[in-house]
Design an enzyme around this catalytic site. Structure first.
Site, short mmCIF file in Angstrom:
data_model
loop_
_atom_site.label_atom_id
_atom_site.label_comp_id
_atom_site.label_asym_id
_atom_site.label_seq_id
_atom_site.Cartn_x
_atom_site.Cartn_y
_atom_site.Cartn_z
N TYR A 1 0.82 -1.22 0.00
CA TYR A 1 0.00 0.00 0.00
C TYR A 1 0.86 1.27 0.00
CZ TYR A 1 -3.30 3.46 2.00
OH TYR A 1 -4.05 4.57 2.26
N SER B 1 3.84 -11.31 0.30
CA SER B 1 3.16 -12.10 1.34
C SER B 1 1.85 -11.46 1.77
CB SER B 1 4.07 -12.26 2.57
OG SER B 1 4.24 -11.01 3.20
N SER C 1 5.96 4.26 13.23
CA SER C 1 4.53 4.51 13.43
C SER C 1 4.30 5.35 14.67
CB SER C 1 3.82 3.16 13.60
OG SER C 1 2.52 3.35 14.10
N TYR D 1 3.56 -5.83 17.44
CA TYR D 1 3.74 -5.02 16.22
C TYR D 1 4.35 -3.67 16.60
CZ TYR D 1 2.36 -1.33 13.00
OH TYR D 1 2.37 -0.21 12.22
N LYS E 1 8.27 -1.69 15.94
CA LYS E 1 8.56 -0.34 15.42
C LYS E 1 9.56 0.36 16.35
CE LYS E 1 5.97 -0.46 11.79
NZ LYS E 1 6.63 -0.62 10.48
N ASN F 1 -2.20 8.06 10.73
CA ASN F 1 -3.08 7.05 10.11
C ASN F 1 -3.18 7.27 8.59
OD1 ASN F 1 -3.78 7.05 13.03
ND2 ASN F 1 -5.24 5.50 12.37
N ASN G 1 -8.69 -4.62 9.14
CA ASN G 1 -8.56 -4.20 10.54
C ASN G 1 -8.73 -2.70 10.66
OD1 ASN G 1 -7.70 -6.75 11.71
ND2 ASN G 1 -5.83 -6.48 10.51
N LEU H 1 -9.83 1.29 9.73
CA LEU H 1 -11.14 1.93 9.59
C LEU H 1 -11.56 2.21 8.14
CD1 LEU H 1 -13.57 3.28 10.94
CD2 LEU H 1 -12.19 5.36 11.18
C1 UD1 Z 1 -3.36 1.07 13.81
C2 UD1 Z 1 -2.11 0.82 14.57
C3 UD1 Z 1 -1.02 1.69 14.00
C4 UD1 Z 1 -0.88 1.41 12.54
C5 UD1 Z 1 -2.19 1.70 11.87
C6 UD1 Z 1 -2.13 1.44 10.38
C7 UD1 Z 1 -1.85 0.61 17.02
C8 UD1 Z 1 -2.40 0.99 18.34
N1 UD1 Z 1 -2.42 1.13 15.97
O1 UD1 Z 1 -3.78 2.41 14.13
O2 UD1 Z 1 0.19 1.42 14.62
O3 UD1 Z 1 0.13 2.23 12.00
O4 UD1 Z 1 -3.18 0.88 12.44
O5 UD1 Z 1 -2.09 0.08 10.11
O6 UD1 Z 1 -0.92 -0.14 16.96
N2 UD1 Z 1 -12.17 1.65 14.11
C9 UD1 Z 1 -13.52 1.38 14.19
N3 UD1 Z 1 -14.03 0.34 13.43
C10 UD1 Z 1 -13.24 -0.42 12.62
C11 UD1 Z 1 -11.86 -0.12 12.54
C12 UD1 Z 1 -11.35 0.91 13.31
O7 UD1 Z 1 -14.26 2.03 14.91
O8 UD1 Z 1 -13.76 -1.35 11.99
C13 UD1 Z 1 -11.62 2.79 14.88
C14 UD1 Z 1 -10.56 2.34 15.89
O9 UD1 Z 1 -11.17 2.01 17.10
C15 UD1 Z 1 -9.70 3.60 15.96
C16 UD1 Z 1 -9.83 4.24 14.58
O10 UD1 Z 1 -10.98 3.66 13.99
O11 UD1 Z 1 -10.23 4.47 16.91
C17 UD1 Z 1 -8.64 3.96 13.68
O12 UD1 Z 1 -8.39 2.55 13.67
P1 UD1 Z 1 -7.35 1.90 12.67
O13 UD1 Z 1 -7.63 2.31 11.29
O14 UD1 Z 1 -7.32 0.41 12.97
O15 UD1 Z 1 -5.97 2.56 13.07
P2 UD1 Z 1 -5.26 2.70 14.51
O16 UD1 Z 1 -5.73 1.65 15.44
O17 UD1 Z 1 -5.36 4.12 14.93
#
Ligand code: UD1
Length: 344
Positions: A13, A36, A127, A152, A156, A186, A205, A207
């Site tokens: 990405y 991978s 990160s 993870y 870093k 992010n 995983n 958002l």
């Molecule tokens: C995570 C990692 C970060 C990594 C980044 C990109 C941690 C704590 N965080 O960031 O190191 O660089 O991913 O891969 O190690 N959310 C929802 N619903 C969803 C998915 C996410 O509500 O289905 C919310 C999460 O609770 C969070 C926000 O959206 O508050 C962002 O989540 P996400 O995109 O997973 O990124 P981070 O957890 O901030």
């Protein structure tokens, strides 16, 4: 002759966006990727965007030193940008050995090969996770790092320290390694051409891919993790940065290394916008931009999430002469265009 940059994890990405921007800036790029966590979709997209069919591509695993060494033997590498790593936070908790072994060994091999081939500039993709649950926001590069919430995150922190130590040690040796760690907040969105973007395997995983997959009908409903945080709307706050803006920060960092503008052998930069946006706000903006009504529900908080994290990007703005430029609307529109392109 133009400088040559090895992008490990260059088919992924962020790596694919960085490859595009490096080539636009006139650098030669060599891509290494073991595929991978991706296929060749983005690499093919890179070729289309750049109009170049001759980008050297090595399908290798950076955990294999001999393969990494071969790349350095066949090309005079002036800088490496290292992305090749596993990045699923949850999986790293259940499979720590896999994460430590892959993420550390691959980086050590890159450093060792760089050293054995006379030294070079190394840019590490770190990160904002290294800040953990920061007390003072926004975070600057001086904000203390906190114990990582996951293996993870630990990789870093550890790779940052490895790079720092290698830079220090080699500064008095023949093969000098200089290092920059970029701490990403992010990264979201896709290239404006919609030819490259994020391609999560299985259930996303993160958002934004979850949002776009719900909007297109691949997922039934988005779960928003927690609406009881002490923030304005109860959801988490993040610093969402456009992936092309992020890619341009790499070009600026590499130029700083090549032009001898580094103030120390090892430097760290926050790569964020400085603009906190809540999860709920992002969902609402996506609905506006796409015109799609999203199915979402509020569920319990996700373990390991921090409430709020955003960057103070002043240091990167000043020293790299770089600034995040795209609006959140433009970025969300690009993510949506990419999702639609995948569905064509
Ligand atoms: C995570 C990692 C970060 C990594 C980044 C990109 C941690 C704590 N965080 O960031 O190191 O660089 O991913 O891969 O190690 N959310 C929802 N619903 C969803 C998915 C996410 O509500 O289905 C919310 C999460 O609770 C969070 C926000 O959206 O508050 C962002 O989540 P996400 O995109 O997973 O990124 P981070 O957890 O901030």
């Amino acid at each position: 002759m133009s400088k040559k940059v090895l992008v490990s994890g260059g088919a992924g990405y962020i790596g694919s966006h960085v490859t595009v921007e490096l080539m636009a800036a006139g650098y030669e790029v060599v891509v290494a990727d073991n595929l991978s966590n991706c296929d060749l979709t983005c690499f093919e997209g890179v070729k289309k965007i750049t109009g170049r069919d001759d980008i050297p591509f090595y399908q290798i695993d950076c955990c294999d030193y001999v393969s990494v060494d071969k790349v350095f033997t066949e090309h005079k590498i002036d800088a490496v940008i290292h992305f090749a790593a596993f990045k699923a936070v949850g999986e790293s908790v259940s499979e720590p050995i896999k994460y430590y072994s892959n993420n550390l060994v691959s980086f050590l091999n890159i450093l060792e090969a760089a050293k054995n081939h006379g030294g070079c500039n190394v840019l590490f993709s770190s990160s904002a996770t290294v800040y953990g649950e920061a007390k003072d926001l926004p975070v600057t590069e001086q904000t203390p790092r906190m114990p990582a919430m996951s293996p993870y995150g630990n990789t870093k922190t550890m790779c940052e320290d490895i790079l720092r130590d290698v830079v220090y040690a080699t500064s008095t040796q023949d093969a000098v390694i200089k290092g920059i760690a970029l701490r990403y907040f992010n990264p979201i969105g896709a290239h404006p051409s919609a030819l490259i973007g994020e391609l999560p395997r299985g259930v996303p995983n993160n958002l934004v891919p979850y949002i776009t997959q719900t909007a297109i009908g691949k997922r039934e409903c988005l779960s928003i993790f927690g609406n009881d945080y002490p923030t304005e709307d109860g959801t988490c706050l993040r610093d969402f940065i456009d992936v092309t803006d992020l890619a341009k920060a790499h070009v600026a960092a590499v130029a700083r290394m090549f032009e001898g503008r580094m103030k120390k052998g090892y430097e760290i930069f926050n790569v964020g916008t400085g603009r906190p946006v809540s999860v709920y706000e992002l969902v609402t903006k996506f609905e506006q931009v796409s015109g799609v009504k999203l199915d979402y529900k509020f569920v319990a908080r996700r373990e390991g999430d921090v409430m709020a994290l955003w960057a103070d990007p002043t240091f990167a703005n000043r020293e790299l002469g770089w600034k995040a430029e795209r609006t959140i609307e433009e970025t969300l529109a690009s993510a949506w265009a990419w999702e639609k392109h995948l569905a064509e």
